[in-house]
Write a protein that holds these residues in place. Structure first.
Motif, PDB file in Angstrom:
ATOM      1  N   SER A   1      28.398   9.450  35.209  1.00  5.86           N
ATOM      2  CA  SER A   1      28.152   8.252  34.745  1.00  5.86           C
ATOM      3  C   SER A   1      27.719   7.478  35.938  1.00  5.86           C
ATOM      4  CB  SER A   1      29.346   7.522  34.257  1.00  5.86           C
ATOM      5  OG  SER A   1      28.916   6.184  33.806  1.00  5.86           O
ATOM      6  N   GLU A   2      26.752   6.432  35.647  1.00  9.59           N
ATOM      7  CA  GLU A   2      26.280   5.666  36.989  1.00  9.59           C
ATOM      8  C   GLU A   2      27.211   4.421  36.945  1.00  9.59           C
ATOM      9  OE1 GLU A   2      21.884   5.128  37.143  1.00  9.59           O
ATOM     10  OE2 GLU A   2      21.762   5.884  35.289  1.00  9.59           O
ATOM     11  N   VAL A   3      28.004   4.022  35.900  1.00  9.50           N
ATOM     12  CA  VAL A   3      28.690   2.805  35.784  1.00  9.50           C
ATOM     13  C   VAL A   3      30.174   3.140  35.492  1.00  9.50           C
ATOM     14  CG1 VAL A   3      26.816   1.381  35.359  1.00  9.50           C
ATOM     15  CG2 VAL A   3      28.024   2.341  33.509  1.00  9.50           C
ATOM     16  N   SER A   4      30.986   2.322  35.616  1.00 14.91           N
ATOM     17  CA  SER A   4      32.342   2.455  35.119  1.00 14.91           C
ATOM     18  C   SER A   4      32.606   2.046  33.567  1.00 14.91           C
ATOM     19  CB  SER A   4      33.534   1.896  35.878  1.00 14.91           C
ATOM     20  OG  SER A   4      33.092   0.136  35.911  1.00 14.91           O
ATOM     21  N   GLY A   5      33.352   2.571  32.829  1.00 15.46           N
ATOM     22  CA  GLY A   5      33.785   1.995  31.466  1.00 15.46           C
ATOM     23  C   GLY A   5      34.631   3.178  30.576  1.00 15.46           C
ATOM     24  N   ARG A   6      34.822   2.704  29.710  1.00 17.85           N
ATOM     25  CA  ARG A   6      35.742   3.439  28.691  1.00 17.85           C
ATOM     26  C   ARG A   6      35.044   4.058  27.615  1.00 17.85           C
ATOM     27  NH1 ARG A   6      37.516   2.062  23.586  1.00 17.85           N
ATOM     28  NH2 ARG A   6      36.872  -0.092  23.761  1.00 17.85           N
ATOM     29  N   VAL A   7      35.766   5.366  27.505  1.00 21.76           N
ATOM     30  CA  VAL A   7      34.581   6.551  26.611  1.00 21.76           C
ATOM     31  C   VAL A   7      34.982   5.826  25.154  1.00 21.76           C
ATOM     32  CG1 VAL A   7      34.418   8.869  25.839  1.00 21.76           C
ATOM     33  CG2 VAL A   7      34.840   8.265  28.533  1.00 21.76           C
ATOM     34  N   GLU A   8      33.782   5.651  24.608  1.00 22.38           N
ATOM     35  CA  GLU A   8      33.785   5.264  23.139  1.00 22.38           C
ATOM     36  C   GLU A   8      33.675   6.439  22.176  1.00 22.38           C
ATOM     37  OE1 GLU A   8      31.266   2.264  21.242  1.00 22.38           O
ATOM     38  OE2 GLU A   8      32.922   0.946  21.742  1.00 22.38           O
ATOM     39  N   SER A   9      32.748   7.352  22.624  1.00 25.95           N
ATOM     40  CA  SER A   9      32.485   8.501  21.703  1.00 25.95           C
ATOM     41  C   SER A   9      31.859   9.828  22.572  1.00 25.95           C
ATOM     42  CB  SER A   9      31.440   7.945  20.862  1.00 25.95           C
ATOM     43  OG  SER A   9      30.000   7.876  21.218  1.00 25.95           O
ATOM     44  N   ILE A  10      32.165  10.963  22.007  1.00 17.18           N
ATOM     45  CA  ILE A  10      31.615  12.015  22.867  1.00 17.18           C
ATOM     46  C   ILE A  10      30.960  12.932  21.890  1.00 17.18           C
ATOM     47  CG2 ILE A  10      32.102  14.488  23.929  1.00 17.18           C
ATOM     48  CD1 ILE A  10      34.697  12.897  24.878  1.00 17.18           C
ATOM     49  N   ASN A  11      29.569  13.035  22.140  1.00 13.13           N
ATOM     50  CA  ASN A  11      28.672  13.632  20.981  1.00 13.13           C
ATOM     51  C   ASN A  11      28.463  15.102  21.228  1.00 13.13           C
ATOM     52  OD1 ASN A  11      28.470  11.148  19.388  1.00 13.13           O
ATOM     53  ND2 ASN A  11      27.910  10.440  21.464  1.00 13.13           N
TER      54      ASN A  11
ATOM     55  N   HIS B   1      37.531  12.719  27.784  1.00 12.56           N
ATOM     56  CA  HIS B   1      38.183  12.557  26.653  1.00 12.56           C
ATOM     57  C   HIS B   1      38.004  11.268  26.154  1.00 12.56           C
ATOM     58  CE1 HIS B   1      40.271  16.554  26.912  1.00 12.56           C
ATOM     59  NE2 HIS B   1      40.695  16.138  28.219  1.00 12.56           N
ATOM     60  N   LEU B   2      38.287  11.081  24.863  1.00 11.59           N
ATOM     61  CA  LEU B   2      37.917   9.631  24.204  1.00 11.59           C
ATOM     62  C   LEU B   2      38.956   8.603  24.641  1.00 11.59           C
ATOM     63  CD1 LEU B   2      37.472  10.510  20.245  1.00 11.59           C
ATOM     64  CD2 LEU B   2      35.957   9.478  22.070  1.00 11.59           C
ATOM     65  N   GLY B   3      38.473   7.699  25.136  1.00  9.33           N
ATOM     66  CA  GLY B   3      39.565   6.467  25.719  1.00  9.33           C
ATOM     67  C   GLY B   3      39.580   6.609  27.173  1.00  9.33           C
ATOM     68  N   ASP B   4      39.144   7.693  27.779  1.00  7.18           N
ATOM     69  CA  ASP B   4      39.384   7.826  29.355  1.00  7.18           C
ATOM     70  C   ASP B   4      38.444   6.551  29.924  1.00  7.18           C
ATOM     71  OD1 ASP B   4      40.792  10.036  29.269  1.00  7.18           O
ATOM     72  OD2 ASP B   4      39.169  11.204  29.860  1.00  7.18           O
ATOM     73  N   ILE B   5      39.111   5.979  31.137  1.00  4.32           N
ATOM     74  CA  ILE B   5      38.188   5.172  31.932  1.00  4.32           C
ATOM     75  C   ILE B   5      37.629   5.979  32.910  1.00  4.32           C
ATOM     76  CG2 ILE B   5      38.269   3.002  33.296  1.00  4.32           C
ATOM     77  CD1 ILE B   5      39.088   2.518  30.330  1.00  4.32           C
ATOM     78  N   ILE B   6      36.335   6.068  32.972  1.00  4.59           N
ATOM     79  CA  ILE B   6      35.766   6.611  33.902  1.00  4.59           C
ATOM     80  C   ILE B   6      34.980   5.580  35.104  1.00  4.59           C
ATOM     81  CG2 ILE B   6      35.187   8.468  32.419  1.00  4.59           C
ATOM     82  CD1 ILE B   6      32.275   7.578  32.317  1.00  4.59           C
ATOM     83  N   ASN B   7      34.990   6.350  36.210  1.00  2.00           N
ATOM     84  CA  ASN B   7      34.097   5.436  37.361  1.00  2.00           C
ATOM     85  C   ASN B   7      32.912   6.072  37.771  1.00  2.00           C
ATOM     86  OD1 ASN B   7      36.678   4.286  37.805  1.00  2.00           O
ATOM     87  ND2 ASN B   7      37.604   6.106  38.808  1.00  2.00           N
ATOM     88  N   PRO B   8      32.172   5.236  38.216  1.00  2.00           N
ATOM     89  CA  PRO B   8      30.744   5.621  38.722  1.00  2.00           C
ATOM     90  C   PRO B   8      30.710   6.995  39.502  1.00  2.00           C
ATOM     91  CG  PRO B   8      30.940   3.292  39.236  1.00  2.00           C
ATOM     92  CD  PRO B   8      32.389   4.028  38.888  1.00  2.00           C
ATOM     93  N   GLY B   9      29.912   7.875  39.089  1.00  4.21           N
ATOM     94  CA  GLY B   9      29.745   9.290  39.860  1.00  4.21           C
ATOM     95  C   GLY B   9      30.807  10.406  39.378  1.00  4.21           C
ATOM     96  N   GLN B  10      31.707   9.831  38.579  1.00  3.74           N
ATOM     97  CA  GLN B  10      32.422  10.792  37.794  1.00  3.74           C
ATOM     98  C   GLN B  10      31.731  11.765  36.816  1.00  3.74           C
ATOM     99  OE1 GLN B  10      36.072   9.167  36.004  1.00  3.74           O
ATOM    100  NE2 GLN B  10      36.619  10.955  34.878  1.00  3.74           N
ATOM    101  N   LYS B  11      32.203  13.258  37.090  1.00  5.73           N
ATOM    102  CA  LYS B  11      31.634  14.316  36.605  1.00  5.73           C
ATOM    103  C   LYS B  11      32.308  14.529  35.208  1.00  5.73           C
ATOM    104  CE  LYS B  11      30.651  16.829  41.147  1.00  5.73           C
ATOM    105  NZ  LYS B  11      30.833  17.883  41.912  1.00  5.73           N
TER     106      LYS B  11
END
Length: 399
Positions: free
Chosen positions: A91-101, A197-207
């Motif tokens: 991911s280029e930005v941080s945010g909460r995962v809303e869906s995995i497709n 996983h759904l609901g994870d808070i990810i950071n920029p650059g996280q694989k």
């Protein structure tokens, strides 16, 4: 009485020790006499052999004719396999995962949505900007009409038009932010195992997962700088993958123009099909995986080499030597130890650059029990006998 018994026991023990000591000395004398007898027997055999009398039977050995062959000049290096396209999805930005497709291991298409981050704030801001743009666009049209009627100063129109351009720039910026929250496949390929996983808070650059396009494979490896002048694009190559115990045809596709500080040159070779079938390499060689360790062989111009099996060599701290068979006038066969210098080694064979000539017969088995001048008996077949090397083409007759 006790003292008498103790004295008697002490004398008895001393007597036993004396007997044991005498017995040990006798055994040692017998062993020494046996060694002397064996040595005398061997010396007698040696002297009789020199006088033409009795001798030990000659050792049985297998021979190989040293010959010149067209030896492929292979430049060897090591590296690893990579797909034509492979990437860690991040991911280029941080945010909460809303869906995995996607599902781990499935094939995805270029542009397919993989992970969606929460973008409600950006969408709300975009809606506000759209409404503001609509208002300013109306102002621009009004001022444009009034300027034509000379009812307002032209600066009013210019100011409203400038605000419209700023709103358009803000909309483009918010659209880019919304696009960053939608993580899509950059190319078609096979997706890896998901690490989010759904609901994870990810950071920029996280694989989040991997994506590999295995329609084409290449090997990146290094060679010694001394081979640089012999390398060309489209040069034939062979990639041996030890994990699969199998070799694959390839051709050099790129050569790095820069020599590294380690005096190595980087080379890239592309895996090719053994036939002209128009299929992806992944379909032809489904066992290939990106990241596999490879041993690369780039084929240069063939050289004339005098070859013998490597088993014929005897290595010492003083150098390498071979046993060459010689026939005497009386028909007997002896071996002579010859110091040699070696060159390239390939698949069980070694190049001899100095020491023997083509046509000479060298011992390839049984030499561990032979010495210089030993008599031998040649056997027709042997478990260590060698045929003409399959990778070399006979080039020159016996010289």
């Amino acid at each position: 009485m006790n003292q008498v018994n103790q004295l008697h026991e002490a004398k008895k023990s001393a007597s036993q020790k004396g007997v044991q000591s005498k017995r040990g000395k006798n055994l040692l004398i017998i062993a020494i006499m046996g060694v002397i007898a064996i040595g005398g027997y061997n010396l007698k055999g040696y002297l009789l052999a020199k006088e033409g009398g009795w001798a030990y039977p000659p050792a049985k050995v297998a021979l190989f004719d040293a010959q010149y062959y067209q030896l492929p000049n292979l430049f060897e290096g090591v590296g690893e396999l990579e797909a034509i396209n492979e990437v860690w999805i991040a991911s280029e930005v941080s945010g909460r995962v809303e869906s995995i497709n996607f599902e781990s291991g499935e094939v995805v298409q270029k542009g397919q949505l993989l992970v969606q981050l929460n973008d409600q704030r950006e969408k709300s801001e975009r809606a506000r900007l759209v409404a503001e743009r609509h208002y300013i666009e109306t102002q621009v049209k009004r001022y444009e009409r009034l300027v034509k009627e000379k009812a307002v100063d032209v600066s009013k129109y210019d100011e409203a038009y400038s605000q419209l351009m700023q709103i358009d720039a803000s909309l483009a910026n918010i659209d880019a932010a919304i696009a960053e929250k939608a993580i899509r496949a950059p190319f078609s390929g096979t997706i890896g195992i998901k690490q989010v996983h759904l609901g994870d808070i990810i950071n920029p650059g996280q694989k989040l997962t991997t994506l590999v396009d295995g329609s084409e494979f290449r090997a990146n490896f290094t060679l010694d700088e001394k081979y640089a002048e012999f390398l060309t694009v489209d040069q034939p190559a062979e990639l041996y993958i030890s994990a699969l115990n199998r070799s694959y045809p390839a051709k050099v596709s790129a050569i790095d123009p820069l020599i590294s500080n380690a005096r190595l040159i980087s080379v890239q070779a592309t895996v090719i099909a053994r036939n002209s079938a128009e299929k992806d390499i992944a379909e032809i060689y489904p066992e290939l995986k990106s990241g596999m360790f490879v041993k690369a062989f780039v084929e240069g111009e063939a050289i004339d080499a005098l070859l013998i099996p490597e088993t014929a060599l005897t290595y010492t701290i003083y150098g390498s030597s071979v046993l060459v068979m010689q026939k005497n006038e009386d028909g007997s066969e002896q071996v002579k130890a010859v110091r040699v210098e070696i060159g390239e080694k390939q698949r069980g064979f070694v190049e001899i650059t100095k020491g023997i000539n083509a046509g000479e017969k060298v011992v390839i088995s049984g030499q561990h029990k032979l010495g210089d001048g030993a008599f031998v008996e040649v056997v027709e077949s042997d478990t260590l006998s060698f045929e003409v090397p399959q990778f070399a083409i006979s080039n020159m007759a016996t010289q």
